[in-house]
Design a protein around this motif. Structure first.
Motif, short mmCIF file in Angstrom:
data_model
loop_
_atom_site.label_atom_id
_atom_site.label_comp_id
_atom_site.label_asym_id
_atom_site.label_seq_id
_atom_site.Cartn_x
_atom_site.Cartn_y
_atom_site.Cartn_z
N ILE A 85 14.41 -31.33 2.02
CA ILE A 85 13.15 -30.57 1.98
C ILE A 85 13.41 -29.23 2.66
O ILE A 85 13.78 -29.18 3.83
CB ILE A 85 12.01 -31.32 2.70
CG1 ILE A 85 11.78 -32.68 2.06
CG2 ILE A 85 10.74 -30.49 2.67
CD1 ILE A 85 10.78 -33.54 2.82
N THR A 121 13.07 -26.23 -2.82
CA THR A 121 12.52 -27.55 -3.13
C THR A 121 11.68 -27.50 -4.40
O THR A 121 11.68 -28.46 -5.18
CB THR A 121 11.70 -28.09 -1.96
OG1 THR A 121 12.47 -27.98 -0.76
CG2 THR A 121 11.33 -29.55 -2.16
N TRP A 167 8.78 -32.31 -2.78
CA TRP A 167 9.80 -33.33 -2.59
C TRP A 167 9.27 -34.71 -2.97
O TRP A 167 9.96 -35.50 -3.62
CB TRP A 167 10.27 -33.31 -1.13
CG TRP A 167 11.40 -34.24 -0.83
CD1 TRP A 167 12.73 -33.98 -0.93
CD2 TRP A 167 11.29 -35.60 -0.37
NE1 TRP A 167 13.47 -35.08 -0.56
CE2 TRP A 167 12.61 -36.09 -0.22
CE3 TRP A 167 10.22 -36.44 -0.06
CZ2 TRP A 167 12.87 -37.38 0.22
CZ3 TRP A 167 10.49 -37.74 0.35
CH2 TRP A 167 11.79 -38.19 0.50
#
Length: 381
Positions: free
Chosen positions: A31, A58, A245
């Motif tokens: 992340i 991300t 994520w």
């Protein structure tokens, strides 16, 4: 090691495009929570990452997977499904004419009526799936966007994407398809001629009822797509890195979840057809559904995990059925692992076109027999 043939979509999703961290060999992408990134001396904004309201590594991970799954050139993740809906309309200009199907997710129609018309967007509604009505609504040179949803929430009407694309393109317009319910597992609208695909990624793409997100995928990176990018950046319609994520993590099981939901939904639809308290079952997978032939042509491997039933006895009977449910949960949303039921007329309000005897069923991945038994006992009063 390279394979001798292209990998299947479920493989790409399960492996997050085969991600392996080049620094440490980790199989799970990191992340990137940074909001800002180093620039060259002088602060000149160049290619790469500059500020997270524009792009973030991300975001890029999940966008690359979305583009591959839908067969598009590029994808964008946004803060919510409504962000993904509104961005293409906001990329248009005052006076532009748009054609939208009449029965679709109620939030889209509410936003168009309450906001889009205020700055001069001309909105015209047509009956979902009525190609003659769509053709008649087109204004060559003035119509810029046609917006359809298929299957359409909550009556599950089906739109012929290829035919709608042909009509839109003949008038110089783009076709955008809300494919939230179908997902790329069942339908890839760009392959049928659509220009844009929209997903409320909160739903099936994430699949765990713990992320608010939207997604747009384009067939080509053109000027209109760049305007949509600008809308996302300038209006701050960005998703957070943590949510991006989680969305990517959820998509790793997308194909398994969607196929199980389809299996459950079809079994429920068939069972409910035989129940004396159910007057109508609305599901494209049933042969007597008016859109079944089109759905069978453009949906591969299933007909979605969504259906609606209409209950004999009207609104009160529908509400009593919901009160008696034990496995289905009364809640808004869809596409999660759990099965949900909702009386849509109550949710949408008195102006809703939805019949008041209708219950929308968002089918999850539980045991099929548990879901059928729950609905059967709930209807037996």
């Amino acid at each position: 090691m390279k394979t001798n043939r292209p990998l299947a979509p479920e493989t790409l999703a399960a492996q997050a495009l085969g991600f392996i961290d080049p620094e440490n060999g980790a199989l799970v992408p990191p992340i990137h929570s940074a909001t800002t990134f180093e620039r060259p001396p002088g602060g000149i904004v160049g290619p790469g990452y500059n500020y997270t309201r524009t792009d973030n590594p991300t975001y890029a991970q999940v966008e690359a997977l979305l583009a591959r799954l839908e067969g598009g050139e590029e994808a964008l993740v946004l803060a919510s499904g409504m962000s993904a809906v509104t961005a293409p309309f906001l990329a248009l200009g005052p006076g532009d004419h748009v054609v939208v199907q009449d029965v679709l997710y109620w939030g889209v129609r509410a936003w168009l009526n309450d906001f889009a018309t205020h700055w001069g967007l001309k909105v015209q509604y047509v009956s979902a799936g009525d190609l003659d009505a769509l053709r008649a609504a087109m204004r060559p040179g003035e119509t810029k966007l046609v917006w359809v949803e298929t299957p359409a929430n909550p009556l599950w009407n089906v739109v012929d994407i290829a035919a709608a694309a042909e009509i839109a393109h003949a008038a110089g317009a783009r076709l955008a398809v809300d494919s939230t319910v179908a997902t790329p597992v069942l339908t890839r609208p760009l392959e049928h001629g659509a220009d844009l695909v929209m997903h409320s990624a909160t739903k099936f793409l994430n699949g765990h009822s713990d992320v608010l997100a939207g997604a747009l995928i384009t067939a080509r990176d053109d000027d209109f797509w760049q305007r949509i990018r600008m809308v996302r950046k300038d209006l701050g319609m960005v998703i957070g890195p943590q949510e991006a994520w989680l969305l990517l993590r959820g998509m790793r099981t997308l194909h398994i979840r969607v196929r199980k939901a389809c299996e459950n939904a079809l079994a429920i639809a068939q069972a409910m057809q035989a129940h004396p308290k159910v007057t109508h079952v609305l599901y494209p997978g049933l042969p007597d559904h008016p859109g079944h032939a089109v759905a069978a042509r453009q949906m591969q491997g299933g007909f979605s995990g969504m259906l609606s039933i209409r209950v004999a006895g009207g609104k009160e009977a529908a509400l009593e059925t919901m009160r008696r449910m034990a496995v289905f949960t009364s809640a808004t949303s869809l596409g999660g692992t759990e099965s949900l039921a909702e009386h849509r007329r109550s949710t949408e309000g008195p102006d809703s076109p939805v019949p008041d005897d209708l219950i929308r069923l968002a089918v999850g991945i539980e045991a099929t027999e548990d879901l059928i038994e729950d609905l059967t006992q709930a209807l037996d009063f």
